[in-house]
Design a protein around this motif. Structure first.
Motif, mmCIF file in Angstrom:
data_model
loop_
_atom_site.group_PDB
_atom_site.id
_atom_site.type_symbol
_atom_site.label_atom_id
_atom_site.label_comp_id
_atom_site.label_asym_id
_atom_site.label_seq_id
_atom_site.Cartn_x
_atom_site.Cartn_y
_atom_site.Cartn_z
ATOM 1 N N MET A 68 1.109 16.683 1.857
ATOM 2 C CA MET A 68 2.127 16.759 0.822
ATOM 3 C C MET A 68 2.151 15.417 0.095
ATOM 4 O O MET A 68 2.135 14.361 0.713
ATOM 5 C CB MET A 68 3.494 17.053 1.462
ATOM 6 N N GLY A 69 2.191 15.478 -1.235
ATOM 7 C CA GLY A 69 2.241 14.267 -2.035
ATOM 8 C C GLY A 69 3.554 13.530 -1.854
ATOM 9 O O GLY A 69 4.559 14.089 -1.402
ATOM 10 N N LEU A 70 3.552 12.274 -2.226
ATOM 11 C CA LEU A 70 4.717 11.414 -2.037
ATOM 12 C C LEU A 70 5.952 11.931 -2.763
ATOM 13 O O LEU A 70 7.043 11.961 -2.187
ATOM 14 C CB LEU A 70 4.387 9.989 -2.495
ATOM 15 N N TRP A 71 5.827 12.340 -4.017
ATOM 16 C CA TRP A 71 7.005 12.775 -4.760
ATOM 17 C C TRP A 71 7.625 14.018 -4.129
ATOM 18 O O TRP A 71 8.850 14.074 -3.948
ATOM 19 C CB TRP A 71 6.667 13.013 -6.222
ATOM 20 N N ASP A 72 6.809 14.990 -3.779
ATOM 21 C CA ASP A 72 7.337 16.195 -3.144
ATOM 22 C C ASP A 72 7.974 15.859 -1.796
ATOM 23 O O ASP A 72 9.035 16.386 -1.446
ATOM 24 C CB ASP A 72 6.241 17.247 -2.978
ATOM 25 N N TRP A 73 7.327 14.983 -1.048
ATOM 26 C CA TRP A 73 7.883 14.551 0.242
ATOM 27 C C TRP A 73 9.238 13.881 0.030
ATOM 28 O O TRP A 73 10.186 14.129 0.772
ATOM 29 C CB TRP A 73 6.908 13.600 0.939
ATOM 30 N N ALA A 83 3.858 6.665 3.882
ATOM 31 C CA ALA A 83 2.522 6.112 4.129
ATOM 32 C C ALA A 83 2.329 5.698 5.584
ATOM 33 O O ALA A 83 1.200 5.395 5.983
ATOM 34 C CB ALA A 83 2.284 4.905 3.215
ATOM 35 N N GLU A 84 3.426 5.686 6.351
ATOM 36 C CA GLU A 84 3.389 5.283 7.752
ATOM 37 C C GLU A 84 2.738 3.912 7.907
ATOM 38 O O GLU A 84 1.923 3.675 8.790
ATOM 39 C CB GLU A 84 2.653 6.318 8.611
ATOM 40 N N THR A 85 3.118 2.984 7.027
ATOM 41 C CA THR A 85 2.469 1.676 7.038
ATOM 42 C C THR A 85 3.422 0.549 7.366
ATOM 43 O O THR A 85 4.584 0.571 6.985
ATOM 44 C CB THR A 85 1.763 1.386 5.698
ATOM 45 N N GLU A 86 2.889 -0.409 8.081
ATOM 46 C CA GLU A 86 3.558 -1.685 8.301
ATOM 47 C C GLU A 86 2.556 -2.821 8.075
ATOM 48 O O GLU A 86 2.787 -3.951 8.475
ATOM 49 C CB GLU A 86 4.214 -1.744 9.674
ATOM 50 N N ASP A 87 1.472 -2.490 7.372
ATOM 51 C CA ASP A 87 0.428 -3.464 7.050
ATOM 52 C C ASP A 87 0.984 -4.493 6.060
ATOM 53 O O ASP A 87 1.346 -4.138 4.931
ATOM 54 C CB ASP A 87 -0.771 -2.738 6.453
ATOM 55 N N PRO A 88 1.029 -5.770 6.430
ATOM 56 C CA PRO A 88 1.626 -6.789 5.562
ATOM 57 C C PRO A 88 0.951 -6.912 4.196
ATOM 58 O O PRO A 88 1.647 -7.099 3.181
ATOM 59 C CB PRO A 88 1.485 -8.090 6.356
ATOM 60 N N GLY A 95 -1.712 3.256 0.013
ATOM 61 C CA GLY A 95 -1.893 3.367 1.450
ATOM 62 C C GLY A 95 -1.543 4.748 1.914
ATOM 63 O O GLY A 95 -0.815 5.465 1.252
ATOM 64 N N GLY A 96 -2.077 5.085 3.030
ATOM 65 C CA GLY A 96 -1.770 6.400 3.550
ATOM 66 C C GLY A 96 -1.904 6.465 5.043
ATOM 67 O O GLY A 96 -2.795 5.860 5.618
ATOM 68 N N LYS A 97 -0.985 7.102 5.626
ATOM 69 C CA LYS A 97 -0.953 7.494 7.024
ATOM 70 C C LYS A 97 -1.529 6.453 7.981
ATOM 71 O O LYS A 97 -2.540 6.644 8.640
ATOM 72 C CB LYS A 97 -1.629 8.845 7.199
ATOM 73 N N GLY A 98 -0.820 5.333 8.017
ATOM 74 C CA GLY A 98 -1.218 4.254 8.911
ATOM 75 C C GLY A 98 -0.752 4.439 10.339
ATOM 76 O O GLY A 98 -1.132 3.681 11.216
ATOM 77 N N GLY A 99 0.108 5.424 10.586
ATOM 78 C CA GLY A 99 0.547 5.717 11.937
ATOM 79 C C GLY A 99 1.830 5.040 12.377
ATOM 80 O O GLY A 99 2.292 5.264 13.493
#
Length: 146
Positions: free
Chosen positions: A1-6, A40-45, A111-115
């Motif tokens: 699912m795209g970000l806007w719809d999510w 995006a499930e991200t915490e990448d600095p 970014g996408g789905k970093g967990g």
């Protein structure tokens, strides 16, 4: 699912709108950035720094001025019919929503789905934005999103 719809689906969940408004109005957070980080499930600095830079510049250019106009149009204005003022306010509100969507569409490819779990992503995004929001305010949004 795209970000806007999510985002639209997430914003429909109980507690999410209020948690977002609290983070925005009381703690100066950019809720589009926060929601993107959860999606995006991200915490990448590095990714968060890039996203925060885009969000900061877009907020200054578009979101803040449009939001200020919408808020300024809320009270009655002598000499202007309430119905006309409210209609204009609704138009400006639609522009504000479009500004948020443009920002999110700009963040989506970063970014996408970093967990990362929702709370970890929110904490990292809040820190990347600047002065981190209180843990309980971020936890409230994370809980509402789950």
């Amino acid at each position: 699912m795209g970000l806007w719809d999510w985002t639209l689906k997430a914003y429909g969940q109980a507690g999410v709108p209020q948690a977002c408004l609290t983070l925005q109005d009381e703690f100066g957070q950019n809720t589009s950035l926060l929601l993107w980080a959860v999606w995006a499930e991200t915490e990448d600095p590095a990714v968060l720094a890039r996203a925060a830079d885009i969000a900061r510049r877009w907020e200054a250019l578009a979101l803040t001025p449009v939001r200020a106009v919408r808020r300024a149009l809320k009270p009655a204005f002598e000499g202007v019919a309430d119905a006309a003022r409210e209609d204009l306010r609704e138009d400006v509100k639609a522009v504000e929503l479009r500004c948020e969507r443009v920002l999110m569409e700009s963040l989506e490819p970063l970014g996408g789905k970093g967990g990362a779990h929702a709370l970890a992503a929110l904490e990292a995004a809040s820190a990347a934005w600047g002065e981190p929001a209180p843990a309980n305010a971020l936890a409230a949004l994370a809980a509402a999103l789950s």
